[in-house]
Structure formats: structure tokens, C-alpha cells
Design a protein around this motif. Structure first.
Motif, short mmCIF file in Angstrom:
data_model
loop_
_atom_site.label_atom_id
_atom_site.label_comp_id
_atom_site.label_asym_id
_atom_site.label_seq_id
_atom_site.Cartn_x
_atom_site.Cartn_y
_atom_site.Cartn_z
N ALA A 175 0.43 -1.58 -0.09
CA ALA A 175 -0.40 -0.46 0.45
C ALA A 175 1.11 1.62 0.00
O ALA A 175 0.44 2.48 -0.48
N PHE A 176 2.19 1.13 0.21
CA PHE A 176 2.62 2.48 0.53
C PHE A 176 4.05 2.23 -0.86
O PHE A 176 4.57 3.59 -0.81
N MET A 333 7.68 -10.45 -2.83
CA MET A 333 8.60 -8.88 -3.17
C MET A 333 9.74 -8.69 -3.32
O MET A 333 10.96 -10.07 -2.83
N PRO A 334 10.00 -8.06 -4.24
CA PRO A 334 11.61 -7.51 -4.88
C PRO A 334 12.39 -7.83 -3.58
O PRO A 334 11.90 -7.51 -2.59
N HIS A 335 13.48 -7.53 -3.18
CA HIS A 335 15.07 -7.49 -2.82
C HIS A 335 14.62 -8.57 -1.38
O HIS A 335 15.03 -7.87 -0.23
N SER A 336 14.37 -9.02 -2.34
CA SER A 336 14.51 -10.83 -1.30
C SER A 336 14.71 -12.35 -2.16
O SER A 336 14.40 -12.24 -3.01
N ILE A 337 15.11 -12.91 -1.45
CA ILE A 337 15.51 -14.50 -1.22
C ILE A 337 15.86 -15.67 -0.28
O ILE A 337 15.54 -14.73 0.68
N ARG A 380 15.22 -2.45 1.17
CA ARG A 380 14.18 -1.65 1.14
C ARG A 380 13.26 -2.49 0.71
O ARG A 380 12.31 -2.06 0.55
N HIS A 381 13.17 -3.84 1.09
CA HIS A 381 12.47 -4.89 1.46
C HIS A 381 11.32 -4.67 2.88
O HIS A 381 10.10 -4.60 3.30
N ARG A 382 11.88 -4.13 4.15
CA ARG A 382 11.27 -3.08 4.70
C ARG A 382 11.23 -2.15 4.78
O ARG A 382 10.31 -1.78 5.61
N ASN A 383 11.64 -1.45 3.83
CA ASN A 383 11.00 -0.01 4.29
C ASN A 383 9.71 -0.04 3.73
O ASN A 383 8.93 1.35 3.50
N LYS A 384 9.23 -0.57 2.14
CA LYS A 384 7.95 -0.64 1.81
C LYS A 384 7.03 -1.15 1.53
O LYS A 384 5.84 -0.73 1.16
N PHE A 385 7.52 -2.84 2.46
CA PHE A 385 6.76 -3.55 2.77
C PHE A 385 5.90 -3.54 3.86
O PHE A 385 7.29 -3.99 4.98
N LEU A 386 4.85 -4.76 3.71
CA LEU A 386 4.44 -5.71 5.51
C LEU A 386 5.08 -6.26 5.35
O LEU A 386 5.54 -7.41 4.17
N PHE A 387 5.51 -6.94 6.44
CA PHE A 387 5.73 -8.33 6.66
C PHE A 387 5.36 -8.99 8.31
O PHE A 387 5.13 -8.72 9.11
N GLY A 388 4.52 -9.92 7.84
CA GLY A 388 3.45 -10.47 8.57
C GLY A 388 3.41 -8.89 9.34
O GLY A 388 2.07 -8.28 7.69
N ASP A 389 2.62 -9.03 10.61
CA ASP A 389 1.50 -7.37 10.34
C ASP A 389 2.67 -5.95 10.94
O ASP A 389 2.04 -5.42 11.56
N ARG A 393 9.27 -0.14 7.59
CA ARG A 393 9.64 1.22 8.75
C ARG A 393 9.73 0.67 9.79
O ARG A 393 9.97 1.27 10.59
N ARG A 394 9.34 -0.39 10.32
CA ARG A 394 8.69 -0.06 12.16
C ARG A 394 8.78 -1.86 11.92
O ARG A 394 7.96 -2.83 11.90
N THR A 395 10.62 -1.83 12.58
CA THR A 395 10.89 -3.35 12.57
C THR A 395 10.94 -3.72 14.49
O THR A 395 11.95 -2.64 14.60
N PRO A 396 9.82 -4.19 15.32
CA PRO A 396 10.54 -3.82 17.13
C PRO A 396 11.82 -4.54 17.39
O PRO A 396 11.98 -5.19 16.76
N LYS A 397 11.83 -3.74 18.49
CA LYS A 397 13.42 -4.03 19.15
C LYS A 397 13.37 -6.06 18.92
O LYS A 397 14.62 -6.71 19.13
N GLU A 398 11.87 -6.23 19.81
CA GLU A 398 11.91 -7.62 19.99
C GLU A 398 12.28 -8.50 18.68
O GLU A 398 12.80 -9.74 19.07
#
Length: 558
Positions: A175-176, A333-337, A380-389, A393-398
Motif C-alpha cells: 500500500a505504501f 516482493m522484490p529485494h528478497s531471496i 528496501r524490502h523492510r522500508n516498502k512492504f509489510l512483513f506479517g503484521d 520501517r517499523r521493525t520492533p526491537k523484540e
């Protein structure tokens, strides 16, 4: 003489979508019908699913613009489903196609509201007869209408934050990245807000499908017995005459003219999983009550079985709390293997989940180093797309503290942290990045199919390919998860359970306790709920026809 506690025309074992459709069909035909359910809630794995139903040539999709026919559907099924024996015969495929559209209309006439997934492709849409838009799902439903049954619906560990449609869920992941998907998601949130304003208990996907079916079943006067596990079939002279269940801790006998087994498989039985799949139960997403009861009873009575070595496989991961996450859009999604423990790619990461799951298992059988595998992705995968919930750009420290995500600033450091050969991993990524520059995956064809692209980035030349070059880099363990086992009792084109290639009179099987008509593949979205509902419908109609013929014969004799 057997002392029966109750008597019905039809007993349905299992309250998932297939069991509910079977019971609705039987009751609508004037047959006294009961559902017996092992759990203290109803819905089975269907309630935990995406809720899609793959039904070629259905009128709802055709009214939305899909051009389809029985001939094209059969061509497609014959093309993609290999001959795997008695479960996927031509007769079973024909029955599936011819009755699917009838079932959709039948349920609609009883109040079901269908929504077409007009953009959701078959999983091999380029094959002869392949299409985009054959899947259906239930319209979002207000569970308050279920009254006393509202709180008895099976729920998962995490409910969606808003009611969603599986046919639009691909837009959530990206969506982003573009305005089209963004506004699709905005519309979903606005719709969810409207339900909140009405203070409705809006349920969707699998729960929404089951909720609507249970409402129809209750309107058809279907009796439902929860906490009533099946213990045995009562068979005399190759004819089922009833079942033994457990009720309040005591044996309880129900006499019946027809029994439809519509329960789950053996996903949660460690011994059976080890025996047939050589995996455990940690990675399955199926109902915790699916412990293979019906398979064990079938084997006791020497019923025919097939496909016991297979399942509705798919790549999965476990978060820091041990929660299973079935990966679909994330790996596409792109930027992953995905690589094995040698650091090499070995399949098209964007292909259907069942094919991807088979690839993991096949690779591990060959080299013993694919369980677990690693998903490698970059910033770019983490900055553009959801991963799970997790939002972009929101990857919790835990997730890092728990070891769920492993992070590094260089590929060399990442390789060291996950104990891969850094040179081999670097060579794999360099080769992959070269494919990205050419816009074609020369090794595995990632991005060549419309199905791959459905979950890709719409603004990339190849929606599924993006270089892995920009730090930080991440690694996540990948396992062969599943949505359920797909082998069990062999049934014929009428849904009748078989013994020595002959039907047991009055006994039927559908769903994951039976061997799937889909063989070893997953033709399109909803290819597990499609068969269980369609053959549930077929089975109930066949019981009615058999009873009617028996009455006619008796009348003639008199």
C-alpha cells in the motif's frame, strides 16, 4: 442389538466449511441432519483460513466480467493436476466443475452473499484454461446475528485489525508503494470504520465464510453438537448404519442413513506426521484439534486411502513467541531471496505456496540442508512492504532480541551470524542481482507468471525482482509449514468413501480427512475449501437421491 441414543437421516462429522455445506444441503432436502464436532467451538481450519473458495465457471465471477466455461475449467484442471490415482480421477474433476457453480447458486438462494476476487489469479494462469478471477469469498458479516453462536466460532491467535477481503489482501502488503493499492487499502479502512460506527462485530475471510454458513445451517434446522468427538463408525455388511461418539465423557450412539466425514486431517498428530511427512507439528497453521482421528478410524476399517505423504504445504516462519506465520506476499516482493544452508537459491520464491513447500522438502531430501532455509532481504524490502503484521520501517526491537530477525550491516557479517559460507552467499546474491538488471530470473523464472506479479511491486519492470545490495540486511528462518494435510480417505465422484475400490453404502468423505481431487497441486486461491464444500454438497445430494430410490423400491414391493 445396538442401543441407539439418537437417530438422524444424516450425520456430518466436522463443522468446517465442508461440513456446514453438507449439512445445509441435506437439511434443505428435508433430511433430519446433525453436525457432531470434536471441539468446543465450530469452524475448524476453515475459520482460520483466508476463506477463499475456488469455483470455476461460477455466475458471480462471470457477472463481474470473467469469461469462463466448464470446458476451460476442465482443460485447466487436467493440465495442472497430474494423475495421482483414485483421488484425482477425471470423473472427480468433472463432478467438481459441474457441481461447483450449482453449489454457489444454491447457497446464494439461501442467503449467502458472495464477493468475487476479480484480480486474484489462478496459480498457473498461463496454462491452457487458466484464468484470473475464479475465487469467491463471503461478504463481511456481522457476527452478532449468530446470537448464542457468536462466541462459539473458532478464532485464531491474531484477528485482522479490520475486516478484509482475501481478494484484496495483496494491496495491504504494498500500500505504501503506489496510489492504486494505497487507495484500495484506504477503502478497506473506511469500510472497517463504518462497521465500527455501527458497533457491529464484523468478521471476514475464513471466519466470515463460516459465520454466514452457520447462520444458514441454523435456519435450515441443522442440529449442532459441540464437544462430541467421533470414536468409531458402525459398519455392517459394507453399509454404515451409524457412529459412535463421546458425549459428556460417555459413549453415545447415533443411528443414521448417511454419514459424511468432513473433518480435518492429521496435522497435529506427531506420530502420523513423522510417519508420512518426516516433519513435526510445529509449523502447521491448521486447527489444533486435527489429530488424525478420522484417518485412524478409516485405517481400522481398512478404507482406501491415498496422498498420505502430502499436505497443503507452504513456507512458514516462527516468530520470537513461537507463533506460526504462513508467508505469501513477503517472499514474493522484490529485494528478497530464499537460500538453503549452503547459501544457494533453489526455487522461484514467488510461486504458489504449495509448490514452494514441495521445493523445500525435495531440496532437503536431496542435500539435508533446506530445513531450515533462510529468507534474505535488504532495507528496501523492510522500508516498502509489510512483513506479517509489521508495517514498513517499523521493525520492533523484540524481533531482533528474540532472534526472529537477524540483522547485519554487511552480507559478510550476516553470513557469519547465520553460519553460511559468505563467499557462496555473496556469489548467489551477485548472480541474482545480475538477473534483476536483465529483468528476468534465468534460473527459476521468478516474475514470469501473472500469479507471481500479483504480489509484486507494480512499478518495477519485473514486479518480483529487486537487487539485494542496500544495507542493512536481514535473515529469517524458513520452514515447510502447511495449511493442513491433503491425504486421507479415497472418495469417488459422488463423495462415497471407498473400500477395496468399492463404495461403503451410506459413508462419504470430504475435506482434509479425504484425499484431495487437486492431487499434489494448488490450482487457485481457495483450492482446499473449494473441494470440501463442493464434495460436501455432492455427498448430501447423493444421500437424498439414494434414500429416495430406496423409498421407491420399498413402495413397489408393497
Amino acid at each position: 442389538m445396538m442401543e441407539w441414543n439418537e437417530e438422524y437421516d444424516v450425520v456430518v462429522v466436522g463443522s468446517g466449511a465442508g461440513g456446514l455445506v453438507a449439512a445445509i444441503t441435506a437439511a434443505n432436502q428435508g433430511l433430519k441432519t446433525v453436525i457432531v464436532e470434536k471441539a468446543d467451538v465450530y469452524g475448524g481450519s476453515s475459520a482460520l483460513s483466508g476463506g477463499g473458495v475456488w469455483v470455476p465457471n461460477n455466475h458471480v465471477s462471470k457477472n463481474a466480467g470473467l469469461q469462463d466455461s466448464e470446458e476451460e475449467a476442465l482443460t485447466y484442471m487436467q493440465e495442472v493436476i497430474e494423475d495421482t490415482g483414485p483421488a484425482s480421477t477425471n470423473e472427480r474433476k468433472v463432478a467438481y466443475v459441474k457441481n461447483g457453480s450449482k453449489m454457489v447458486k444454491f447457497l446464494e438462494d439461501l442467503g449467502m452473499k458472495w464477493v468475487p476476487g476479480i484480480k486474484y489469479p489462478d496459480y498457473y494462469p498461463e496454462k491452457p484454461g487458466g484464468k484470473i478471477g475464479r475465487s469467491l469469498e463471503a461478504e463481511i458479516y456481522d457476527a452478532r446475528e449468530l446470537k448464542d453462536y457468536e462466541d462459539k466460532l473458532r478464532t485464531g491467535d491474531i484477528d485482522p485489525p479490520i475486516p478484509i477481503y482475501s481478494g484484496k489482501v495483496a494491496s495491504l502488503a504494498k500500500a505504501f508503494t503506489n496510489s492504486g493499492d494505497f487507495f484500495t487499502v484506504v477503502g478497506m479502512f473506511i469500510n472497517g470504520f463504518k462497521h465500527k460506527m455501527k458497533r457491529s462485530h464484523a468478521i471476514s475471510i475464513g471466519a466470515g465464510l463460516v459465520g454466514r454458513l452457520i447462520k444458514i445451517a441454523l435456519e435450515q434446522n441443522v442440529s449442532i453438537k459441540l464437544s462430541t468427538p467421533l470414536k468409531d463408525l458402525i459398519i455392517e455388511n459394507d453399509k454404515v448404519i451409524g457412529i459412535k461418539v463421546e458425549k459428556d465423557g460417555q459413549p453415545y450412539y447415533i443411528k443414521s442413513k448417511g454419514v459424511i466425514l468432513a473433518g480435518g486431517g492429521f496435522e497435529r498428530n506427531p506420530e502420523l506426521r513423522k510417519k508420512y511427512h518426516n516433519v513435526g507439528t510445529d509449523w502447521t497453521s491448521a486447527s489444533p484439534d486435527n489429530t488424525g482421528d478420522m484417518l485412524l478410524i478409516a485405517q481400522k476399517h481398512q478404507l482406501d486411502t491415498a496422498l498420505l505423504d502430502d499436505a497443503w504445504w507452504g513456507p512458514a516462519t516462527l516468530d520470537g513467541n513461537g507463533n506460526r506465520k504462513f508467508l505469501v506476499h513477503e517472499r514474493s516482493m522484490p529485494h528478497s531471496i530464499i537460500v538453503d544452508q549452503t547459501g544457494e537459491r533453489y526455487f522461484n520464491e514467488s510461486q504458489s505456496y504449495t509448490d514452494a513447500g514441495h521445493n523445500i522438502l525435495d531440496r532437503h531430501e536431496k542435500n539435508g540442508q533446506a530445513i531450515h532455509s533462510w529468507m534474505i532481504l535488504e532495507s528496501r524490502h523492510r522500508n516498502k512492504f509489510l512483513f506479517g503484521d509489521m508495517l514498513p520501517r517499523r521493525t520492533p526491537k523484540e524481533v531482533f532480541e528474540s532472534g526472529y530477525f537477524i540483522k547485519a550491516d554487511t552480507l559478510e557479517d550476516l553470513a557469519e551470524k547465520i553460519q553460511l559460507d559468505d563467499k557462496r552467499l555473496k556469489a548467489t546474491i551477485d548472480r541474482f542481482n545480475g538477473f534483476v538488471e536483465k529483468n528476468i530470473d534465468e534460473d527459476f523464472g521468478r516474475g514470469n507468471s501473472a500469479y507471481d506479479n500479483y504480489y509484486g511491486h507494480p512499478k518495477y519492470k519485473n514486479p518480483n525482482l529487486g537487487t539485494i545490495a542496500k544495507a542493512p540486511f536481514y535473515a529469517i528462518k524458513i520452514y515447510p509449514g502447511d495449511l493442513g494435510t491433503k491425504g486421507g480417505i479415497v472418495a469417488n465422484e459422488y463423495g462415497q468413501a471407498m473400500c477395496n475400490n468399492k463404495p461403503i453404502e451410506g459413508l462419504y468423505a470430504t475435506g482434509n480427512c479425504s484425499a484431495s481431487v487437486m492431487g499434489r497441486v494448488y490450482p487457485g486461491p481457495g483450492s482446499s475449501i473449494g473441494p470440501t464444500t463442493i464434495f460436501g454438497y455432492i455427498s448430501a445430494n447423493h444421500i437424498k437421491e439414494t434414500i429416495s430410490q430406496s423409498v421407491k423400491k420399498t413402495s413397489k414391493v408393497v
